[in-house]
Design a protein around this motif. Sequence first.
Motif, mmCIF file in Angstrom:
data_model
loop_
_atom_site.group_PDB
_atom_site.id
_atom_site.type_symbol
_atom_site.label_atom_id
_atom_site.label_comp_id
_atom_site.label_asym_id
_atom_site.label_seq_id
_atom_site.Cartn_x
_atom_site.Cartn_y
_atom_site.Cartn_z
ATOM 1 N N VAL A 105 0.847 -1.125 -0.112
ATOM 2 C CA VAL A 105 -0.049 0.066 -0.069
ATOM 3 C C VAL A 105 0.860 1.188 -0.114
ATOM 4 O O VAL A 105 1.732 1.487 0.805
ATOM 5 N N GLY A 106 0.344 2.211 -1.066
ATOM 6 C CA GLY A 106 1.321 3.533 -1.054
ATOM 7 C C GLY A 106 2.673 2.988 -1.742
ATOM 8 O O GLY A 106 3.363 4.333 -1.710
ATOM 9 N N GLN A 107 2.998 2.115 -2.334
ATOM 10 C CA GLN A 107 4.228 1.879 -2.918
ATOM 11 C C GLN A 107 4.004 2.019 -4.592
ATOM 12 O O GLN A 107 3.105 2.024 -4.869
ATOM 13 N N MET A 108 5.255 2.231 -5.161
ATOM 14 C CA MET A 108 5.378 2.143 -6.479
ATOM 15 C C MET A 108 6.540 1.261 -6.850
ATOM 16 O O MET A 108 7.497 1.185 -6.290
ATOM 17 N N ARG A 109 6.379 0.560 -7.865
ATOM 18 C CA ARG A 109 7.421 -0.520 -8.330
ATOM 19 C C ARG A 109 7.461 -0.326 -9.822
ATOM 20 O O ARG A 109 6.569 -0.212 -10.799
ATOM 21 N N GLN A 110 8.852 -0.139 -10.409
ATOM 22 C CA GLN A 110 9.194 -0.107 -11.740
ATOM 23 C C GLN A 110 9.619 -1.591 -12.209
ATOM 24 O O GLN A 110 10.480 -2.104 -11.703
ATOM 25 N N LEU A 111 8.900 -2.290 -13.203
ATOM 26 C CA LEU A 111 9.116 -3.505 -13.699
ATOM 27 C C LEU A 111 9.515 -3.315 -15.045
ATOM 28 O O LEU A 111 9.061 -2.773 -15.822
ATOM 29 N N GLU A 112 10.959 -3.993 -15.352
ATOM 30 C CA GLU A 112 11.356 -3.962 -16.600
ATOM 31 C C GLU A 112 11.737 -5.509 -16.958
ATOM 32 O O GLU A 112 12.278 -6.260 -16.647
ATOM 33 N N PHE A 113 11.425 -5.646 -18.541
ATOM 34 C CA PHE A 113 11.642 -7.104 -19.096
ATOM 35 C C PHE A 113 12.064 -6.625 -20.690
ATOM 36 O O PHE A 113 11.541 -5.868 -21.027
ATOM 37 N N LEU A 114 12.479 -7.661 -21.195
ATOM 38 C CA LEU A 114 12.692 -7.785 -22.383
ATOM 39 C C LEU A 114 11.390 -8.753 -23.072
ATOM 40 O O LEU A 114 11.605 -9.855 -22.645
ATOM 41 N N ALA A 115 10.870 -8.111 -24.020
ATOM 42 C CA ALA A 115 9.783 -8.849 -24.562
ATOM 43 C C ALA A 115 10.074 -9.989 -25.649
ATOM 44 O O ALA A 115 10.192 -9.728 -26.905
#
Length: 470
Positions: free
Chosen positions: A301-311
């Motif tokens: 709750v109240g957090q942000m996450r950046q997710l990165e991947f190669l498609a």
Amino acid sequence: MSSRRSFLGGAGAIAAAVGAASVGRSALAALPEPVLQTRPDTMPPLVPQSGRPYNPVVTLNGWTLPWRMNAGVKEFHLVAEPVVREMAPGFKAHLWGYNGQSPGPTIEVVEGDRVRIFVTNRLGELTSIHWHGQRLPNGMDGVTGLTQPGIPPGKTFVYEFEARRPGTFMYHPHADEMVQMAMGMMGMWVTHPKGRHPLIDEVDRDFCILLNAYDIDPGSYTPRIMTMLDFNLWSWNSRIFPGIDPLVVRHMDKIRVRVGNLTMTNHPMHLHGHEFLVTGTDGGPTPKSARQHEVTADVAVGQMRQLEFLADEEGDWAFHCHKSHHTMNAMGHGVPTMIGVDHSGVVRDIAALVPDYMVMGERGMKDMTEMEMPLPANTAPMMAGKGPFGAIGMGGMFSVVKVRKDQKPRDYADPGWYRHPPGTVAYEFTGSLPEPSRSGAPGSGAMAPAAQADVEVAVRKPGRHGGAHR
């Protein structure tokens, strides 16, 4: 941007703009026009026509707020107001939001930009905006009563500060927060780096998803604001599957998905077919030495996450919250478990009185995806959405990452369902099945069963006067 523009009646006639802190009077000479967007579609990225250049984001089923440049300052106009949000085809909710939608539009700026946001209150009560995660002067932090007076109905306040650090942030009220956030008042903010950054890579496609939750009784339109945990609609950007658009990408694109959570619980976000890195949080970019490949990342709750991947894997890959109830719509928490109960005889008796009566749940709930069950007006089915092989059986926080080799760069149009190469789809086995063998031999070694004698348990409890009970 002309397709997005619509003037809010009377907004241009606001005579007084009251600053949340000291702001030059020249800034208040005229308000930038408010821009309204009511369509629930995913709008194309807003390529900057002024200010520093950057690679814009795509807000799933949302849009980016246009701005104007005024003497080197990037000016925006947010309008807090009641909105009608289509959460899925045929299902609408009466929410509160900004500029015609809930969540409000994404705000995009560049590190070092001087930003000025005019906030007009069209609600019936005081409000404010807190810029979640930003470094800014205390008087611009947006906490009613602590750092500023509340914005009265019909008034406009001004927030002005420098976007000091790159990253993904959010905005929401800090005034009657229980009501206003439960009604959908929130939005995302992205600050792009002003140049090459050692911890922020270039990506080909950049998506924004804000997690939210509502408790809307079947047949009604307005959320129950007193709910603490038992929400029945779990949504991305106030949309529920099958109303959530797919994340359309080109094969071998590098993808970033920015996920913010303003619900009342955590959400383990799970991607099929690929591994990703968590490259950023509310606090900034994640050091490369701390990154590890994941397929599920919990967003509290109240957090942000950046997710990165190669498609790098073609197909239609599920992307969803891994809490099982969060991929359902309008679930009744009081429904008893009927799995394994044969109530066919009772059904005959009830059907004689209620011809449309249907059996629910004796084999699980998946059958409901195939039923054409009559529902109250303005109610989303619990599980809906059709795929190339039939009912998908999902709702809520669920979408599909569509990876295609022939998708053109910067093209976000839905390519349709994936065409599987021959021999790559699970199929029915039609041969004979061997009988399972079951061992009846006792375990050996450390697993040998211990001899057990009959035991009578006697429990002694202290009595009120020092006595005991047996």
